[in-house]
Design a protein around this motif. Structure first.
Motif, PDB file in Angstrom:
ATOM      1  N   GLY A 121       0.791  -1.222   0.000  1.00 45.89           N
ATOM      2  CA  GLY A 121       0.000   0.000   0.000  1.00 45.89           C
ATOM      3  C   GLY A 121       0.822   1.270   0.000  1.00 45.89           C
ATOM      4  N   SER A 122       2.123   1.165  -0.314  1.00 44.48           N
ATOM      5  CA  SER A 122       2.988   2.334  -0.335  1.00 44.48           C
ATOM      6  C   SER A 122       2.534   3.296  -1.429  1.00 44.48           C
ATOM      7  CB  SER A 122       4.428   1.893  -0.597  1.00 44.48           C
ATOM      8  OG  SER A 122       5.251   3.013  -0.795  1.00 44.48           O
ATOM      9  N   VAL A 123       2.388   4.557  -1.071  1.00 45.96           N
ATOM     10  CA  VAL A 123       1.935   5.569  -2.028  1.00 45.96           C
ATOM     11  C   VAL A 123       3.038   5.922  -3.006  1.00 45.96           C
ATOM     12  CG1 VAL A 123       1.073   7.928  -2.275  1.00 45.96           C
ATOM     13  CG2 VAL A 123       0.260   6.493  -0.406  1.00 45.96           C
ATOM     14  N   ASP A 124       4.237   6.161  -2.500  1.00 50.29           N
ATOM     15  CA  ASP A 124       5.311   6.575  -3.396  1.00 50.29           C
ATOM     16  C   ASP A 124       5.993   5.407  -4.092  1.00 50.29           C
ATOM     17  OD1 ASP A 124       6.733   5.498  -1.312  1.00 50.29           O
ATOM     18  OD2 ASP A 124       7.711   7.353  -0.714  1.00 50.29           O
ATOM     19  N   GLY A 125       5.827   4.197  -3.579  1.00 43.14           N
ATOM     20  CA  GLY A 125       6.388   3.019  -4.229  1.00 43.14           C
ATOM     21  C   GLY A 125       7.896   2.894  -4.117  1.00 43.14           C
ATOM     22  N   GLU A 126       8.528   3.762  -3.328  1.00 45.45           N
ATOM     23  CA  GLU A 126       9.980   3.713  -3.188  1.00 45.45           C
ATOM     24  C   GLU A 126      10.380   2.604  -2.221  1.00 45.45           C
ATOM     25  OE1 GLU A 126      12.557   5.431  -4.709  1.00 45.45           O
ATOM     26  OE2 GLU A 126      10.928   6.019  -6.036  1.00 45.45           O
ATOM     27  N   PRO A 127      11.275   1.723  -2.647  1.00 46.29           N
ATOM     28  CA  PRO A 127      11.723   0.664  -1.730  1.00 46.29           C
ATOM     29  C   PRO A 127      12.687   1.226  -0.689  1.00 46.29           C
ATOM     30  CG  PRO A 127      12.917   0.533  -3.797  1.00 46.29           C
ATOM     31  CD  PRO A 127      11.891   1.625  -3.964  1.00 46.29           C
ATOM     32  N   ALA A 128      12.715   0.576   0.461  1.00 43.50           N
ATOM     33  CA  ALA A 128      13.636   0.962   1.528  1.00 43.50           C
ATOM     34  C   ALA A 128      14.561  -0.208   1.815  1.00 43.50           C
ATOM     35  CB  ALA A 128      12.847   1.332   2.774  1.00 43.50           C
ATOM     36  N   PRO A 129      15.854   0.052   2.014  1.00 45.42           N
ATOM     37  CA  PRO A 129      16.755  -1.045   2.371  1.00 45.42           C
ATOM     38  C   PRO A 129      16.382  -1.579   3.759  1.00 45.42           C
ATOM     39  CG  PRO A 129      17.958   1.050   2.174  1.00 45.42           C
ATOM     40  CD  PRO A 129      16.522   1.331   1.909  1.00 45.42           C
ATOM     41  N   GLU A 130      16.355  -2.898   3.880  1.00 46.94           N
ATOM     42  CA  GLU A 130      15.997  -3.507   5.175  1.00 46.94           C
ATOM     43  C   GLU A 130      16.715  -4.848   5.319  1.00 46.94           C
ATOM     44  OE1 GLU A 130      14.711  -3.849   8.815  1.00 46.94           O
ATOM     45  OE2 GLU A 130      14.054  -2.148   7.604  1.00 46.94           O
ATOM     46  N   PRO A 131      17.602  -4.971   6.312  1.00 49.54           N
ATOM     47  CA  PRO A 131      18.250  -6.269   6.521  1.00 49.54           C
ATOM     48  C   PRO A 131      17.300  -7.243   7.212  1.00 49.54           C
ATOM     49  CG  PRO A 131      19.045  -4.679   8.122  1.00 49.54           C
ATOM     50  CD  PRO A 131      18.100  -3.941   7.213  1.00 49.54           C
ATOM     51  N   ILE A 132      17.398  -8.504   6.831  1.00 48.13           N
ATOM     52  CA  ILE A 132      16.635  -9.574   7.467  1.00 48.13           C
ATOM     53  C   ILE A 132      17.650 -10.640   7.876  1.00 48.13           C
ATOM     54  CG2 ILE A 132      14.895 -11.378   7.162  1.00 48.13           C
ATOM     55  CD1 ILE A 132      13.611  -9.638   4.988  1.00 48.13           C
ATOM     56  N   THR A 133      17.627 -11.036   9.140  1.00 50.49           N
ATOM     57  CA  THR A 133      18.529 -12.079   9.611  1.00 50.49           C
ATOM     58  C   THR A 133      17.713 -13.333   9.895  1.00 50.49           C
ATOM     59  OG1 THR A 133      19.995 -10.438  10.607  1.00 50.49           O
ATOM     60  CG2 THR A 133      20.250 -12.712  11.350  1.00 50.49           C
ATOM     61  N   LEU A 134      18.175 -14.443   9.338  1.00 50.23           N
ATOM     62  CA  LEU A 134      17.517 -15.740   9.516  1.00 50.23           C
ATOM     63  C   LEU A 134      18.502 -16.675  10.205  1.00 50.23           C
ATOM     64  CD1 LEU A 134      16.155 -16.144   5.861  1.00 50.23           C
ATOM     65  CD2 LEU A 134      14.937 -15.190   7.828  1.00 50.23           C
ATOM     66  N   ALA A 135      18.063 -17.336  11.263  1.00 52.84           N
ATOM     67  CA  ALA A 135      18.896 -18.320  11.954  1.00 52.84           C
ATOM     68  C   ALA A 135      18.127 -19.632  11.986  1.00 52.84           C
ATOM     69  CB  ALA A 135      19.235 -17.853  13.366  1.00 52.84           C
ATOM     70  N   LEU A 136      18.698 -20.645  11.363  1.00 50.66           N
ATOM     71  CA  LEU A 136      18.048 -21.947  11.246  1.00 50.66           C
ATOM     72  C   LEU A 136      18.316 -22.777  12.496  1.00 50.66           C
ATOM     73  CD1 LEU A 136      16.403 -23.259   8.985  1.00 50.66           C
ATOM     74  CD2 LEU A 136      18.502 -24.296   8.151  1.00 50.66           C
ATOM     75  N   GLY A 137      17.263 -23.365  13.042  1.00 47.93           N
ATOM     76  CA  GLY A 137      17.401 -24.208  14.229  1.00 47.93           C
ATOM     77  C   GLY A 137      17.866 -25.608  13.845  1.00 47.93           C
ATOM     78  N   PRO A 138      18.227 -26.422  14.855  1.00 50.38           N
ATOM     79  CA  PRO A 138      18.639 -27.795  14.589  1.00 50.38           C
ATOM     80  C   PRO A 138      17.530 -28.554  13.859  1.00 50.38           C
ATOM     81  CG  PRO A 138      19.000 -27.211  16.895  1.00 50.38           C
ATOM     82  CD  PRO A 138      18.218 -26.093  16.263  1.00 50.38           C
ATOM     83  N   GLY A 139      17.899 -29.337  12.904  1.00 48.76           N
ATOM     84  CA  GLY A 139      16.925 -30.108  12.127  1.00 48.76           C
ATOM     85  C   GLY A 139      16.339 -29.327  10.967  1.00 48.76           C
ATOM     86  N   GLY A 140      16.518 -28.011  10.947  1.00 45.09           N
ATOM     87  CA  GLY A 140      16.067 -27.204   9.819  1.00 45.09           C
ATOM     88  C   GLY A 140      14.587 -26.889   9.782  1.00 45.09           C
TER      89      GLY A 140
END
Length: 161
Positions: A121-140
């Motif tokens: 629903g962004s009006v201006d449509g400009e993307p913003a940089p955003e880091p995402i960190t994922l940590a996988l648990g044992p067994g996946g």
């Protein structure tokens, strides 16, 4: 004077009958209407597929992190869930928008995705940089997700369809 007039007339008639493009058959009318042969050109080989600009070869979300993830097994069983995420090779959806993966840094069982986040629903449509960190648990089958400064636990619902 008659000689000059006759010679001029003869030259004019000769000039009208001349054709600028020679015809091998000798027929000037044939030379003017014949089409030049067209050489057949083989179709172009597009070459090997090119990786998208945003992800050089091999720099995508590792397969072990890809899939459909949600807050619990019960949430996975529901047809929809506000906490459900789908992680693909170059995209994370299920946030309040979509994050396009730009780079992936993997360290052991943890990856950090540098993304461009496109807010829903962004009006201006400009993307913003955003880091995402994922940590996988044992067994996946368990995943710790940190985004927007908040960490949530997820369980694997399925592999990416």
């Amino acid at each position: 004077m008659r000689v000059v007039l006759v010679l001029s007339l003869a030259a004019l008639v000769a000039a009208c009958e001349m054709d600028s493009s020679p015809d091998p058959t000798g027929d000037p009318a044939e030379a003017r209407t014949a089409e030049a042969p067209v050489a057949e050109v083989p179709p172009m080989d597009p070459g090997p597929p090119v990786a998208p600009d945003r992800a050089p070869a091999g720099l995508v979300v590792p397969v072990t992190y890809r899939g459909v993830w949600d807050a619990s097994a019960e949430a996975c069983a529901a047809s929809t869930s506000p906490t459900r995420w789908t992680i693909r090779d170059l995209q994370v959806s299920g946030l309040p928008g979509v994050a396009e993966v730009m780079t992936v840094a993997e360290t052991g069982r943890r990856v950090t995705l540098e993304t461009l986040f496109f807010a829903e629903g962004s009006v201006d449509g400009e993307p913003a940089p955003e880091p995402i960190t994922l940590a996988l648990g044992p067994g996946g089958d368990a995943l710790s997700v940190t985004v927007f400064g908040q960490t949530d636990a997820k369980v694997r619902c399925s592999d990416v369809p």
